[in-house]
Design a protein around this motif. Sequence first.
Motif, PDB file in Angstrom:
ATOM      1  N   GLU A 109      22.401  31.283  87.661  1.00 43.89           N
ATOM      2  CA  GLU A 109      21.974  32.641  87.984  1.00 43.89           C
ATOM      3  C   GLU A 109      22.052  33.504  86.731  1.00 43.89           C
ATOM      4  OE1 GLU A 109      20.190  35.320  89.326  1.00 43.89           O
ATOM      5  OE2 GLU A 109      20.660  34.012  91.028  1.00 43.89           O
ATOM      6  N   ARG A 110      20.892  33.839  86.171  1.00 44.93           N
ATOM      7  CA  ARG A 110      20.832  34.586  84.906  1.00 44.93           C
ATOM      8  C   ARG A 110      20.805  36.102  85.107  1.00 44.93           C
ATOM      9  NH1 ARG A 110      19.384  31.020  80.803  1.00 44.93           N
ATOM     10  NH2 ARG A 110      20.120  28.950  81.446  1.00 44.93           N
ATOM     11  N   ASP A 111      20.604  36.553  86.335  1.00 45.69           N
ATOM     12  CA  ASP A 111      20.492  37.985  86.591  1.00 45.69           C
ATOM     13  C   ASP A 111      21.875  38.556  86.924  1.00 45.69           C
ATOM     14  OD1 ASP A 111      19.732  40.533  87.157  1.00 45.69           O
ATOM     15  OD2 ASP A 111      18.678  40.046  89.027  1.00 45.69           O
ATOM     16  N   PRO A 112      22.456  39.395  86.076  1.00 46.17           N
ATOM     17  CA  PRO A 112      23.796  39.948  86.360  1.00 46.17           C
ATOM     18  C   PRO A 112      23.834  40.805  87.616  1.00 46.17           C
ATOM     19  CG  PRO A 112      23.193  40.268  84.043  1.00 46.17           C
ATOM     20  CD  PRO A 112      21.955  39.823  84.759  1.00 46.17           C
ATOM     21  N   SER A 113      22.721  41.442  87.947  1.00 48.81           N
ATOM     22  CA  SER A 113      22.697  42.303  89.136  1.00 48.81           C
ATOM     23  C   SER A 113      22.829  41.514  90.436  1.00 48.81           C
ATOM     24  CB  SER A 113      21.403  43.115  89.155  1.00 48.81           C
ATOM     25  OG  SER A 113      20.270  42.263  89.271  1.00 48.81           O
ATOM     26  N   ALA A 114      22.619  40.201  90.372  1.00 50.20           N
ATOM     27  CA  ALA A 114      22.737  39.379  91.577  1.00 50.20           C
ATOM     28  C   ALA A 114      24.170  39.314  92.089  1.00 50.20           C
ATOM     29  CB  ALA A 114      22.226  37.967  91.295  1.00 50.20           C
ATOM     30  N   TRP A 115      25.151  39.614  91.225  1.00 47.44           N
ATOM     31  CA  TRP A 115      26.562  39.563  91.618  1.00 47.44           C
ATOM     32  C   TRP A 115      27.014  40.835  92.314  1.00 47.44           C
ATOM     33  CZ3 TRP A 115      29.357  35.103  91.092  1.00 47.44           C
ATOM     34  CH2 TRP A 115      28.796  34.106  90.284  1.00 47.44           C
TER      35      TRP A 115
END
Length: 354
Positions: free
Chosen positions: A233-239
């Motif tokens: 998961e490269r998108d930090p906002s996904a966390w």
Amino acid sequence: MWSSEQTAVILLTIECLDVGLITLSKAAMRRGMSDYVFVVYSNALAVPVLFLCSLLYHSRRRSPPRLTTSILSRIFLLGLVSCALQMLKFIGIGYSSPTLASAMTNLIPAFTYLLAIVTRMEKLDLKVQSSRAKCLGTIVSVAGALLMTIYKGPAIEFASATPPLLLLNHHLLWFQSKWIIGGFLTAVAAFMVAVLLVFQTSIIRDYPAELIVTLISHIFATMQSFVVSLIAERDPSAWRLRLDMELIAIGYSGIFVVAFRGAVYAWVLHKKGPVFVAMFKPVGIVIAVIMGVTFLGDKLHVGSVIGAAIIALGFYTVIWGKAKEEKTAEDIAARGVNSSSHRVPLLQNKSTEV
């Protein structure tokens, strides 16, 4: 702890909860939730719940046995299997539908039975009718799951004003890439569930502390899924957790499915074995179809109906063979008790005469 009837009701309840999770996770994924992050948060939430349950249980009963390096390493592998199957399952759901994902869980009894034979938890004798029935049911179940994957078929319309079904030839082989990938991933996840059930049974038989095994395995699964998610998961906002369907799905998964299901499965595996747990999986397809069509607006396709019917036929063939095998074993045991009871007076009389 529980009677056979209570155990059956609880396992059926877990299947309802599991299908509810599939439906909720699909709805949350449609709103942008990452399936990798979902697995991490679900296992992380289950850990404190299982820890509290273990603490309360062992404070009132005897303390658990001492953990050895061998047992701990096997639990680490158990957590790895759990992490892998959860990710495969939810990624597969994202590619396909809750109905297909639930249909693939019908393969779990067949896979579990095969693995139980390999590990000698079950016996195979093709000269016996019950063994032949279980083998035939396994083959039929696999054929039904394969049909659901490659043949989607025309949609079944429930409204009276809809036109009749289109030509079947147009839908005979529905090689839509996402559908096939989703079917393959959920089928692999079903096999991993069978591996988990058999492997966890072997661990619990050597280390009879069900809650401790479940707790430690989910701690390992949380760490392992976190590492995988950081890479995938490269998108930090996904966390970032959002106060919407995503948070509801994570809370539902962590508490009612991962923690509760894990604890119950561990206990039933210890008492009944892996095949008994796997027997209840095919119930989920009926619930999934109803929930998918009702809440997600999924269309019910002819391929899903035919494939599910074939899988159910294979499943109940396996169950019939299992029931016949158990009845035969009970009859043999009863005859053994009767014959021994008849021999005891003769021995007693002979010793009296001497």
